[in-house]
Design an enzyme around this catalytic site. Structure first.
Site, PDB file in Angstrom:
ATOM      1  N   TYR A 229       0.832  -1.199   0.000  1.00  0.00           N
ATOM      2  CA  TYR A 229       0.000   0.000   0.000  1.00  0.00           C
ATOM      3  C   TYR A 229       0.862   1.242   0.000  1.00  0.00           C
ATOM      4  O   TYR A 229       0.597   2.202  -0.707  1.00  0.00           O
ATOM      5  CB  TYR A 229      -0.955  -0.001   1.198  1.00  0.00           C
ATOM      6  CG  TYR A 229      -2.159  -0.846   0.914  1.00  0.00           C
ATOM      7  CD1 TYR A 229      -3.080  -0.439  -0.049  1.00  0.00           C
ATOM      8  CD2 TYR A 229      -2.365  -2.044   1.571  1.00  0.00           C
ATOM      9  CE1 TYR A 229      -4.189  -1.212  -0.350  1.00  0.00           C
ATOM     10  CE2 TYR A 229      -3.472  -2.827   1.276  1.00  0.00           C
ATOM     11  CZ  TYR A 229      -4.381  -2.413   0.320  1.00  0.00           C
ATOM     12  OH  TYR A 229      -5.456  -3.179   0.024  1.00  0.00           O
TER      13      TYR A 229
ATOM     14  N   PHE B  48       2.067   1.998  -3.339  1.00  0.00           N
ATOM     15  CA  PHE B  48       1.008   2.563  -4.162  1.00  0.00           C
ATOM     16  C   PHE B  48       0.728   4.009  -3.760  1.00  0.00           C
ATOM     17  O   PHE B  48       0.519   4.865  -4.585  1.00  0.00           O
ATOM     18  CB  PHE B  48      -0.252   1.713  -4.060  1.00  0.00           C
ATOM     19  CG  PHE B  48      -0.272   0.629  -5.072  1.00  0.00           C
ATOM     20  CD1 PHE B  48      -0.656   0.909  -6.384  1.00  0.00           C
ATOM     21  CD2 PHE B  48       0.115  -0.660  -4.754  1.00  0.00           C
ATOM     22  CE1 PHE B  48      -0.652  -0.086  -7.347  1.00  0.00           C
ATOM     23  CE2 PHE B  48       0.111  -1.648  -5.707  1.00  0.00           C
ATOM     24  CZ  PHE B  48      -0.267  -1.382  -7.002  1.00  0.00           C
TER      25      PHE B  48
ATOM     26  N   LYS C   3       3.164  10.887  -6.652  1.00  0.00           N
ATOM     27  CA  LYS C   3       4.164  11.227  -7.649  1.00  0.00           C
ATOM     28  C   LYS C   3       3.584  11.273  -9.061  1.00  0.00           C
ATOM     29  O   LYS C   3       3.975  12.091  -9.882  1.00  0.00           O
ATOM     30  CB  LYS C   3       5.257  10.164  -7.600  1.00  0.00           C
ATOM     31  CG  LYS C   3       6.645  10.677  -7.894  1.00  0.00           C
ATOM     32  CD  LYS C   3       7.659   9.781  -7.244  1.00  0.00           C
ATOM     33  CE  LYS C   3       8.821   9.446  -8.125  1.00  0.00           C
ATOM     34  NZ  LYS C   3       9.451   8.193  -7.714  1.00  0.00           N
TER      35      LYS C   3
ATOM     36  N   GLU D 276     -10.489  -7.972  -6.387  1.00  0.00           N
ATOM     37  CA  GLU D 276      -9.381  -7.653  -7.286  1.00  0.00           C
ATOM     38  C   GLU D 276      -8.137  -8.201  -6.619  1.00  0.00           C
ATOM     39  O   GLU D 276      -7.444  -7.522  -5.879  1.00  0.00           O
ATOM     40  CB  GLU D 276      -9.301  -6.147  -7.527  1.00  0.00           C
ATOM     41  CG  GLU D 276      -8.373  -5.783  -8.662  1.00  0.00           C
ATOM     42  CD  GLU D 276      -6.924  -5.893  -8.287  1.00  0.00           C
ATOM     43  OE1 GLU D 276      -6.369  -7.015  -8.382  1.00  0.00           O
ATOM     44  OE2 GLU D 276      -6.333  -4.878  -7.885  1.00  0.00           O
TER      45      GLU D 276
ATOM     46  N   GLU E 228      -1.182 -14.310  -7.517  1.00  0.00           N
ATOM     47  CA  GLU E 228      -1.290 -13.834  -6.132  1.00  0.00           C
ATOM     48  C   GLU E 228      -2.380 -14.599  -5.393  1.00  0.00           C
ATOM     49  O   GLU E 228      -2.926 -14.133  -4.401  1.00  0.00           O
ATOM     50  CB  GLU E 228      -1.479 -12.308  -6.106  1.00  0.00           C
ATOM     51  CG  GLU E 228      -0.215 -11.605  -6.610  1.00  0.00           C
ATOM     52  CD  GLU E 228      -0.299 -10.076  -6.591  1.00  0.00           C
ATOM     53  OE1 GLU E 228      -1.255  -9.534  -6.009  1.00  0.00           O
ATOM     54  OE2 GLU E 228       0.609  -9.439  -7.169  1.00  0.00           O
TER      55      GLU E 228
END
Lengths: 602, 602
Positions: free
Chosen positions: B280, B283, B289, B402, B411
């Site tokens: 996280y 992210f 940015k 997701e 994953e």
């Protein structure tokens, strides 16, 4: 999982171990997902059970199709977790016919050809399993055999047993089972390579079961205890035992060398350090153990022959009593070449003055004793010195040396003789006058695995001295580097580069090259040779085993693809080394760049 | 050794470094031994001199023949001892014509074909030099270009500069030099891959030397300072600068990703340990940015579209005001899918009850703030729990998740959703309803060297997440594993096995496969997709980079040979892993056996 049935898994030595047999219905590469999954479960369960029973090995059924990736993946997983047991993958000894399964399914054929070569199946399987040392082969021998060249490949592979089907036997005039000449030769080859023979199938020869006693003498007798006298396969076993007994006994030299077979030794560093003492000790031991006198004879014998010829050429009969020939033995060691020289002089009636130059002080002591013992004091001068630095009191007519390694120049004979030739007369003779190294590509699973077991780069870039036995020689050897002595050329230079192309006979099929076997042949003088190149080797010689240049990654060679190989002999200020690589059919890395892994010190 | 002449070695950025140029006459593979020896001495002297001058790189002349083993051996020796300098091997960009040298000498032709492919020359050279990181390519661009597919291979190679000969230029209507459309496209490709353009040759266009100011704005202007205004190659440079300026600016997403290009990242372990917090944070940083809001939109947008369609299908218009749909977001994270669900409900006028299940306590805090901020308290229930163990108070109509990795199931979305589907109504909908992984073979020298730099087996058996840029995609991607949700089959099993065959387009020529690029495509609901498979990727999506499965030893693929690849998804009690291997054109080892190197913990 069943224990092997008597009828199918009794070999020549049935009691030495029990081999499990995995269900033959399993098909891990089936299109049917359920069959695939069931097969995987069965395979794992059966092998776990065999492991629990501490069996020595398990027979795995042959892959049912060319593309056997899932079978290999599953076996590989099992191998990763297995402690001691061996897995013997059954492979039919077959080339050029399609498998039954494959003929109905064009997609599962090998893409590049319409033929079937079971060696490719094995090769693919073992590459997928990374040459795992616990994965071996059980070869199923069928009634027809592929070509000799194609068969030869298997002798470089880890074949543990050969399963002879009763249906492969013929019937002799008396109604007994026998084998075709080609099958006989193959079975003898298996004997020679310690491959166990297993008889399988139902009896097809209804012969009376009297035991012909003369077929059961010797070792084989022991293996039959406990076997019912009337076992249905007894006649087949008798026949195989008969073949075993019919074999020629091993020649003495071969018997000496059995303990050295396929055992990697690091090559000598004769110039650097004090390794020579060690070497002499080794040779000393050999002499005791294997009566090396007999064997050294062939080396000394060839030298004596060469020296005799040189003496006669140099000194005409009419001058024999007046002319004294100056002969220097450089690297005289314990004296065999001094003796050979004196015997040559005696044989030809020439007068000789001998300098025996030796840098090893231990050997010099032995030399002094020898000269005293034989009463050679008036003829032989012993010089305890390195030939490269010795200041000779006079120039020699003949310079005799034996500084050759298994690969000829690999113990730096060229560098030593370049140094020594300054005390040779301008028209003097060097014995040897030249030598040439040879290489040939080989399959050598056992050696490859031994090198790999070190888990480093250096061992894959080192040439080893080894008595090659479980190898397949894939093509005739070819000359690599030649050195001539004396050499007064102003451009004299002991660097060499050779590019070679090997063509594997077309009927061999594909092959895997694990590296190159190296040999040498030396011209001592005129037609007198000495060497270990197989096609022209001096018989009964124990002094040199071949050399083995490994490849870091074995190269797959498709049928009829030439192998292009490069060899370099590189010379630096303090060392000499080889580099080697393959450029076709696919490029390897350049091995031993700048002599990083293996070199001989000057 | 000469410093590069102005006329031949001035590039777009002439002052950023000086590149040496080794004498072009050297021929280390000549049949003439003296020439060979002189060439070796010259090469070593010149490079030693360039090293002494601290040049950044040296241009090596192109190999004069196909078999360039000795040249490679010598360069390899130099590379072993070199500290910083790069060696740029000149290679003509050429396929299908024989080299002048070779046409007179049949023996030096490539044995398998009558054609010449300079990529094979490079491939052989670099394999001999073991992919040395200081060995790169200077591509000589000729007036005719090989096919697009064949050109594509070079973008997976370490090409440092492209040398444009003036003779490759055409003349436009005004008499100025210009390039053919195909050359233009190629040069743009070089710009995109940071490959420096070098102009070489004599001026063949006698145009007036007024500088058209509008061709010299921007960055390129700086590089011209100090260059004489009337330099003979100025018109060519102007044209190349013009091409550079004509390029479309990079799309925003591509600009964001520049810093990630060809940078290997280990894939996530979302279930095991507390890695999610870290993720996280990453992210979060990205959001600041690179204004990730904009980018996440495309993921949330697709989910919103899918949820809207599902809501409309599930609740007819007439029941919209009375029926409340229970929707569970499993793995709610910071809330984007909760927002997408509520927006879908608003858009379709459906009533919703949302459970937001999240196991990461940090994310749960953010979720609570979000729900409070947006005033969703009456609709959204936040559940701080692992979906695999949560005891849901009611069953869901729609399960939204997701949990996809770059390779879809990597994953462990299948395992999570298998656990979560027990609180889905029997006729409930899972969004996504399915997902499929894809792979394609690639040439990726840079990635291969990065993996190799770790010097261990484990890194060669690990899949990496990486923004692929300097790669050649050798064939279209193909589907690997598919998972459907919900899945009530009694034989439900998340193990998978897929065998694939890739055919590289015939006009590509030979190729080297360093590994496989992996992607996914997910069907969220009916025709609403989300994915990164290149041919159907969702635009403007930053969330997933492709995955890269390396090969321990790159596989050489001859022209028109199919590549057979096997991929397995294996499931153990505590982990899930992939194994992979190649069986054609030559077998690789099976990678990551039993998940020894790389696995995802359950």
């Amino acid at each position: 999982m069943r224990r092997p049935r008597c009828s199918s898994c009794r070999g020549v030595r049935p009691r030495s171990h029990v081999v499990g047999k995995v269900s033959s219905w399993i098909d891990l590469d089936s299109e049917d997902e359920q069959l695939r999954l069931d097969s995987e479960i069965t395979l794992k369960q059966e092998i776990a059970w065999a492991s629990h029973l501490s069996l020595q090995a398990c027979l795995l059924p042959p892959p049912k199709r060319y593309s056997c990736g899932n079978y290999a993946r599953c076996v590989n997983q099992i191998l990763q977790g297995m402690s001691n047991m061996q897995l013997w993958l059954r492979i039919p000894l077959e080339k050029s016919e399609l498998m039954e399964d494959d003929s109905t399914n064009a997609a599962s054929k090998h893409p590049s050809e319409g033929t079937f070569d079971s060696w490719e199946l094995w090769n693919s399987f073992r590459l997928l399993c990374e040459h795992h040392t616990q994965l071996s082969i059980a070869l199923d021998i069928l009634s027809s055999l592929p070509s000799i060249n194609s068969l030869g490949r298997w002798f470089g592979e880890p074949v543990r047993c050969a399963i002879l089907q009763t249906s492969s036997f013929l019937t002799n005039a008396r109604g007994y089972p026998c084998l075709s000449k080609r099958h006989q030769k193959l079975v003898m080859g298996f004997f020679n390579h310690s491959i166990q023979i297993v008889l399988s199938g139902t009896s097809l020869h209804n012969v009376s079961q009297e035991i012909s006693e003369d077929l059961l003498v010797g070792d084989n007798n022991n293996h039959l205890e406990g076997m019912p006298v009337h076992h249905a396969l007894r006649p087949y076993l008798d026949y195989v035992a008969y073949l075993y007994q019919k074999m020629d006994p091993l020649p003495e030299q071969e018997r000496f060398e059995i303990g050295y077979r396929d055992f990697l030794q690091s090559p000598l560093q004769p110039l650097m350090d004090n390794l020579e003492a060690q070497t002499y000790e080794t040779f000393e031991k050999d002499t005791v153990k294997y009566s090396q006198e007999l064997i050294l004879l062939s080396v000394s014998g060839q030298y004596q022959r060469a020296i005799s010829k040189a003496l006669v050429d140099r000194v005409p009969d009419e001058a024999a009593s007046t002319t004294k020939t100056v002969l220097m033995v450089v690297g005289a060691g314990r004296g065999p070449l001094v003796r050979a020289s004196l015997q040559a002089a005696e044989e030809t009636g020439r007068k000789l003055k001998v300098y025996a130059v030796e840098k090893n002080p231990n050997a010099v002591i032995t030399l002094h004793s020898l000269v005293k013992l034989e009463g050679w004091e008036s003829v032989v001068t012993i010089v305890s010195s390195d030939m490269r630095s010795w200041d000779a009191p006079e120039k020699a007519d003949i310079l005799v040396s034996e500084l050759l390694g298994s690969f000829g120049d690999n113990e730096l004979s060229p560098e030593c003789l370049d140094g020594a030739q300054r005390f040779l007369k301008p028209d003097g003779i060097s014995i040897p006058s030249s030598y040439t190294s040879f290489i040939q590509p080989i399959t050598a699973s056992k050696l490859y695995n031994d090198v790999k077991s070190h888990k480093d780069l250096a061992n894959f870039e080192t040439a080893y001295v080894v008595k090659l036995h479980r190898v397949a020689r894939l093509a005739s050897s070819q000359p690599v580097f030649t050195f001539n002595h004396p050499n007064y050329s102003s451009k004299n230079n002991n660097q060499r580069y050779k590019k070679l192309q090997f063509v594997i006979p077309a009927d061999t099929g594909s092959a895997l090259v694990h590296g190159f076997a190296g040999y040498f042949d030396a011209t001592l003088y005129k037609d007198v040779h000495l060497g270990i190149e197989p096609s022209m080797a001096t018989p009964n010689m124990f002094s040199w085993f071949p050399i083995f240049f490994p490849l870091r990654k074995p190269i797959c060679v498709p049928p009829e693809s030439p192998i292009e190989v490069h060899f370099w002999r590189c010379c630096g200020a303090t060392k000499v080394w080889y580099e080697w690589c393959v450029t076709s059919p696919s490029p390897s890395a350049i091995h031993n760049s700048s002599g990083r892994s293996y070199w001989v010190g000057l």
